[in-house]
Scaffold this motif. Structure first.
Motif, PDB file in Angstrom:
ATOM      1  N   MET A 110       9.243  18.660  -5.670  1.00 19.68           N
ATOM      2  CA  MET A 110       8.371  19.618  -4.983  1.00 19.68           C
ATOM      3  C   MET A 110       7.957  19.136  -3.591  1.00 19.68           C
ATOM      4  O   MET A 110       7.284  19.855  -2.860  1.00 19.68           O
ATOM      5  CB  MET A 110       7.110  19.866  -5.836  1.00 19.68           C
ATOM      6  CG  MET A 110       7.395  20.625  -7.127  1.00 19.68           C
ATOM      7  SD  MET A 110       5.935  20.693  -8.220  1.00 19.68           S
ATOM      8  CE  MET A 110       4.911  21.879  -7.334  1.00 19.68           C
ATOM      9  N   GLY A 111       8.339  17.904  -3.252  1.00 21.64           N
ATOM     10  CA  GLY A 111       8.007  17.391  -1.922  1.00 21.64           C
ATOM     11  C   GLY A 111       6.592  16.858  -1.791  1.00 21.64           C
ATOM     12  O   GLY A 111       6.036  16.810  -0.697  1.00 21.64           O
ATOM     13  N   ILE A 112       5.990  16.472  -2.913  1.00 19.52           N
ATOM     14  CA  ILE A 112       4.629  15.923  -2.889  1.00 19.52           C
ATOM     15  C   ILE A 112       4.686  14.429  -2.606  1.00 19.52           C
ATOM     16  O   ILE A 112       5.444  13.698  -3.247  1.00 19.52           O
ATOM     17  CB  ILE A 112       3.933  16.180  -4.253  1.00 19.52           C
ATOM     18  CG1 ILE A 112       3.767  17.680  -4.483  1.00 19.52           C
ATOM     19  CG2 ILE A 112       2.590  15.457  -4.336  1.00 19.52           C
ATOM     20  CD1 ILE A 112       3.361  18.055  -5.894  1.00 19.52           C
ATOM     21  N   GLY A 113       3.897  13.967  -1.657  1.00 20.96           N
ATOM     22  CA  GLY A 113       3.855  12.545  -1.319  1.00 20.96           C
ATOM     23  C   GLY A 113       3.085  11.755  -2.372  1.00 20.96           C
ATOM     24  O   GLY A 113       2.187  12.287  -3.023  1.00 20.96           O
ATOM     25  N   VAL A 114       3.461  10.490  -2.539  1.00 23.63           N
ATOM     26  CA  VAL A 114       2.751   9.636  -3.501  1.00 23.63           C
ATOM     27  C   VAL A 114       2.168   8.409  -2.797  1.00 23.63           C
ATOM     28  O   VAL A 114       2.634   8.005  -1.730  1.00 23.63           O
ATOM     29  CB  VAL A 114       3.660   9.131  -4.646  1.00 23.63           C
ATOM     30  CG1 VAL A 114       3.939  10.231  -5.644  1.00 23.63           C
ATOM     31  CG2 VAL A 114       4.939   8.513  -4.121  1.00 23.63           C
ATOM     32  N   THR A 115       1.158   7.831  -3.440  1.00 22.24           N
ATOM     33  CA  THR A 115       0.605   6.579  -2.958  1.00 22.24           C
ATOM     34  C   THR A 115       0.250   5.705  -4.162  1.00 22.24           C
ATOM     35  O   THR A 115       0.519   6.077  -5.304  1.00 22.24           O
ATOM     36  CB  THR A 115      -0.614   6.812  -2.042  1.00 22.24           C
ATOM     37  OG1 THR A 115      -0.959   5.570  -1.403  1.00 22.24           O
ATOM     38  CG2 THR A 115      -1.826   7.339  -2.805  1.00 22.24           C
ATOM     39  N   LEU A 116      -0.327   4.533  -3.901  1.00 21.89           N
ATOM     40  CA  LEU A 116      -0.598   3.569  -4.963  1.00 21.89           C
ATOM     41  C   LEU A 116      -2.093   3.429  -5.240  1.00 21.89           C
ATOM     42  O   LEU A 116      -2.912   3.479  -4.322  1.00 21.89           O
ATOM     43  CB  LEU A 116      -0.079   2.182  -4.557  1.00 21.89           C
ATOM     44  CG  LEU A 116       1.421   2.039  -4.317  1.00 21.89           C
ATOM     45  CD1 LEU A 116       1.724   0.666  -3.717  1.00 21.89           C
ATOM     46  CD2 LEU A 116       2.186   2.237  -5.623  1.00 21.89           C
TER      47      LEU A 116
END
Ligand code: ZN
Ligand code: ZN
Length: 295
Positions: free
Chosen positions: A234-240
């Motif tokens: 879906m093109g959603i960015g991720v982080t930690l």
């Protein structure tokens, strides 16, 4: 070479279920090679009935005072360590109290001028679902079963994301916390997960890959691999987020988070950073997977 976590920095100084003081968390973050580290203490809970069992000698006013002290201490540490690490001072939301949580959360953000928030839900209709397995089971029965509870949870998170527009969405599938390593969602629940991810996509928030369940041996990192793969498509960015509750778990489990991100097909990881180090100028950037590691 950025190395970062934005959900965590809970400390025993300002949170009964965490350990040690905030200074030791920050010292550990420096030692562990973080370039950016976010502090996101739990927002106060405003009703006596929402206090945890280990807070029964406290009042909501005590939690507010403690939160105020957190902000002061966090900002002092941010300045003290500014040469070694970029400390971002934020908070983690609740969807409590059930009636006016949105005004409360937006009010907290504005009053303290927080640089970011972790949009998290830990309750379903005022009942806490991440405290004890038996309690969550009893709540599920009350709503007509686990699927009903899960659907209500995802609907609640969806509404919170659209309303508050947090920079980062915390532990998106927290509702499976007690389901063990084989946790999975049924075909009835999946459309609700997808709709929640759609709200995340629309809001532009980063989805956090959170180490807590993995670290506690409760199952894979949040979110489950299938949810993370869908988010990627879906093109959603991720982080930690290490979701640290003391110096002892700063950074612990982020290696598993990075593996999950790679396995889901991501090539980049998002992180929050200040523009030229100016407080209040935080924005999201992206680094290539291979460039994300401790200094
Ligand atoms: Zn906590
Ligand atoms: Zn949380």
């Amino acid at each position: 070479m950025p190395w970062f976590s934005y959900h965590g920095g809970h400390s025993g100084e300002f949170c009964r279920h965490a350990k040690g003081d905030l200074a030791s968390v920050v010292a550990r973050a420096v030692e562990a090679g973080f370039s950016h580290y976010g502090l996101s203490e739990h927002v106060p809970r405003y009703r006596q009935e929402d206090l945890f069992p280990d807070e029964q000698d406290l009042t909501p006013a005590d939690l507010e005072r403690s939160f105020e002290a957190y902000v002061t201490r966090a900002r002092a540490l941010r300045d003290q360590y500014s040469e070694q690490i970029e400390l971002l001072v934020g908070f983690e939301t609740e969807r409590l109290p059930p009636g006016d949580w949105a005004q409360r959360m937006l009010g907290v953000r504005e009053r303290w001028g927080f640089e970011y928030m972790i949009g998290s839900v830990h309750d379903v209709e005022g009942l806490v679902v991440d405290f004890k397995a038996e309690q969550t089971k009893a709540i599920a029965e009350r709503f007509g079963g686990p699927e009903e509870l899960q659907m209500r949870y995802f609907a609640a998170l969806r509404e919170l994301v659209s309303t508050l527009r947090p920079e980062i969405v915390g532990h998106v599938d927290l509702i499976r916390k007690f389901d063990g390593p084989a946790a999975a969602f049924s075909a009835r629940v999946w459309p609700h997960i997808e709709a929640t991810l759609e709200a995340v996509r629309k809001s532009g928030a980063l989805l956090e890959v959170n180490a807590a369940t993995h670290r506690r041996g409760l199952g894979p990192v949040y979110p489950l691999p299938e949810i993370l793969a869908l988010a990627q498509r879906m093109g959603i960015g991720v982080t930690l987020g290490d979701d640290s509750h003391g110096a002892h778990d700063v950074g612990v489990g982020l290696d598993a988070c990075m593996r999950a991100i790679a396995a889901a097909g991501y090539r980049e990881v998002g992180y929050l950073a200040r523009e030229a180090g100016v407080v209040g100028s935080v924005s999201a950037r992206f680094a290539k997977l291979q460039d994300v590691h401790p200094r």
